[in-house]
Design an enzyme around this catalytic site. Structure first.
Site, short mmCIF file in Angstrom:
data_model
loop_
_atom_site.label_atom_id
_atom_site.label_comp_id
_atom_site.label_asym_id
_atom_site.label_seq_id
_atom_site.Cartn_x
_atom_site.Cartn_y
_atom_site.Cartn_z
N ASP A 388 -15.24 16.82 25.09
CA ASP A 388 -14.53 17.14 23.85
C ASP A 388 -15.41 16.72 22.68
O ASP A 388 -15.60 15.53 22.42
CB ASP A 388 -13.19 16.41 23.81
CG ASP A 388 -12.37 16.74 22.57
OD1 ASP A 388 -12.90 17.38 21.64
OD2 ASP A 388 -11.20 16.32 22.52
N HIS A 389 -15.94 17.71 21.96
CA HIS A 389 -16.91 17.40 20.89
C HIS A 389 -16.26 16.70 19.70
O HIS A 389 -16.96 16.12 18.86
CB HIS A 389 -17.60 18.69 20.41
CG HIS A 389 -19.02 18.49 20.00
ND1 HIS A 389 -19.49 17.32 19.45
CD2 HIS A 389 -20.09 19.32 20.06
CE1 HIS A 389 -20.77 17.43 19.18
NE2 HIS A 389 -21.17 18.64 19.55
N ARG A 390 -14.95 16.74 19.58
CA ARG A 390 -14.28 16.02 18.50
C ARG A 390 -14.40 14.52 18.69
O ARG A 390 -14.49 13.76 17.71
CB ARG A 390 -12.79 16.40 18.44
CG ARG A 390 -12.51 17.86 18.17
CD ARG A 390 -11.04 18.17 18.32
NE ARG A 390 -10.55 17.80 19.66
CZ ARG A 390 -9.29 17.85 20.05
NH1 ARG A 390 -8.36 18.27 19.18
NH2 ARG A 390 -8.93 17.51 21.26
#
Length: 416
Positions: A388-390
């Site tokens: 999850d790049h967040r």
């Protein structure tokens, strides 16, 4: 005093659950702890139990119905209380916009009984026994139960396996009450197409994974880990202990050690803040005939390989038996999905929200590789990390995957 039995919130944030079956009839006397009904969530089947001794005077929700959490499903009188108490409670439900006709116990039983079957002919059985009986074609009405109050349990089924199963026509006419499992509902056959209604669990899986791909910005990192030393260590360990350590147990240990070393990876994204976890809790995907479960191993960084193996085997069996409780499959920031046992060489997995990463593990395969400028044949396992790049940046994920690879290739480092 008289009480309203309500649909409990079995799983966190659940809005509803399916009332699979009533295990007692309207007007029956029950004791505290007795199973009143079976409830199905997206991940488990659990018992709805009586909170006190008394009489189940009215059944308000029929079997097979999806019921909102907190909604009234029955009225339970204490011993000695009159029907007027039940009528008072029923009247109070009108304030909740619940329309219920005031019925006597016999009429309530008739209106809420399962289709074409009188509850007086129901054979009480545990959820596991019902599922196994459905799979084996066993009619529970002919099985003598050895559990409490004659309840059919798993051990009663082997000797009943030789009994002839009821035909479809007999089941329809008799209104068989055997619970066939969430993914084995009655199918309508039209032309050459068999339509099988989606189970609650399958709907939930579809919704959550669709939301994950649509709302979670995934990125992927691949690694090819030389597994020769890992296989040697496993062989040495298994030659010195009573049980057996699996490749998956070693992978779980490597993941936990890498998360311990890089705690910035042990996080989940929330709209207002980042959640950092002190313990390393790892989910491991387990495939069952009902769907995919992800039981959680808690504080894996503190567990030995034998503890990991025992805990994983226990949780996997509980998942296959449909006996996991919500606290056993909720939580954690990281998942492992291993399809190596099916011969899959490499794949990418979808993150299981609200977690931040999942490691997809393929089969250990003998392949040609270059070592010190020389061509050699070695055992290699291919892994793909979905992130999850967040919550996690690329550089951090790359560091983690490098650390994990080191533990796979130098497994002795996990044990010191």
């Amino acid at each position: 005093m008289a009480s309203i039995v309500r649909m409990p919130e079995i799983a966190a944030n659940a809005e509803s659950a399916t009332l699979l079956s009533w295990e007692v009839e309207g007007g029956a006397t029950v004791h505290a702890g007795d199973t009143l009904a079976l409830i199905e969530t997206d991940k488990a089947t659990v018992d709805l139990v009586a909170e006190h001794d008394g009489t189940l005077s009215h059944i308000l929700a029929p079997a097979g119905q999806e019921v909102a959490v907190g909604a009234a499903v029955a009225v339970l009188l204490e011993n000695g209380e009159s029907e007027e108490k039940a009528q008072t409670l029923l009247a109070s439900l009108s304030a909740e916009n619940v329309s219920i006709a005031a019925e006597t116990p016999s009429r309530a039983e008739a209106s809420c009984a399962q289709p074409a079957e009188s509850l007086t002919h129901r054979q009480f059985a545990s959820p596991l026994a019902r599922r196994l009986a459905a799979e084996r074609g066993i009619d529970l009405r002919g099985v003598q139960g050895s559990g409490p109050n004659g309840r059919v349990v798993k051990r009663d089924l082997p000797q009943a396996a030789s009994q002839p199963a009821a035909t479809a026509a007999e089941n329809i006419s008799a209104g068989s009450s055997v619970r066939t499992g969430a993914n084995e509902h009655a199918a309508a056959v039209r032309d050459a197409i068999i339509r099988v209604p989606h189970s609650k669990m399958r709907k939930t899986i579809a919704r959550r994974l669709s939301e994950s791909k649509a709302t979670v910005p995934h990125f992927y990192l691949d690694a090819e880990c030389r597994a020769g030393a890992l296989l040697t260590l496993r062989e040495q360990i298994n030659g010195s202990i009573d049980g057996k350590i699996s490749i998956n147990d070693l992978i779980v240990k490597a993941v936990a050690c890498a998360l311990r070393d890089l705690p910035e990876m042990n996080v989940t994204w929330a709209e207002e803040d980042m959640l950092h976890y002190r313990d390393v809790d790892v989910s491991v995907a387990v495939s069952t005939d009902k769907g995919l479960y992800t039981p959680v191993l808690r504080q894996v960084e503190k567990m030995s390989l034998t503890e990991i193996s025992h805990t994983m085997n226990t949780l996997a069996q509980r998942a296959r038996d449909d006996q996991l409780s919500p606290n056993e499959y909720q939580g954690g920031a990281f998942s492992i999905s291993n399809l190596g046992m099916f011969g899959v060489s490499r794949f990418s997995a979808i993150i299981n929200p609200p977690q931040s990463a999942i490691l997809a593990v393929g089969a250990v395969q003998r392949v040609p590789i270059v070592v010190d400028d020389q061509l050699a044949i070695e055992s290699v396992v291919k892994c793909t990390l979905s992130v999850d790049h967040r919550a996690i940046d690329g550089a951090l994920a790359a560091q983690w995957l490098s650390r994990y690879t080191r533990y796979i290739e130098q497994p002795w480092a996990m044990l010191v």
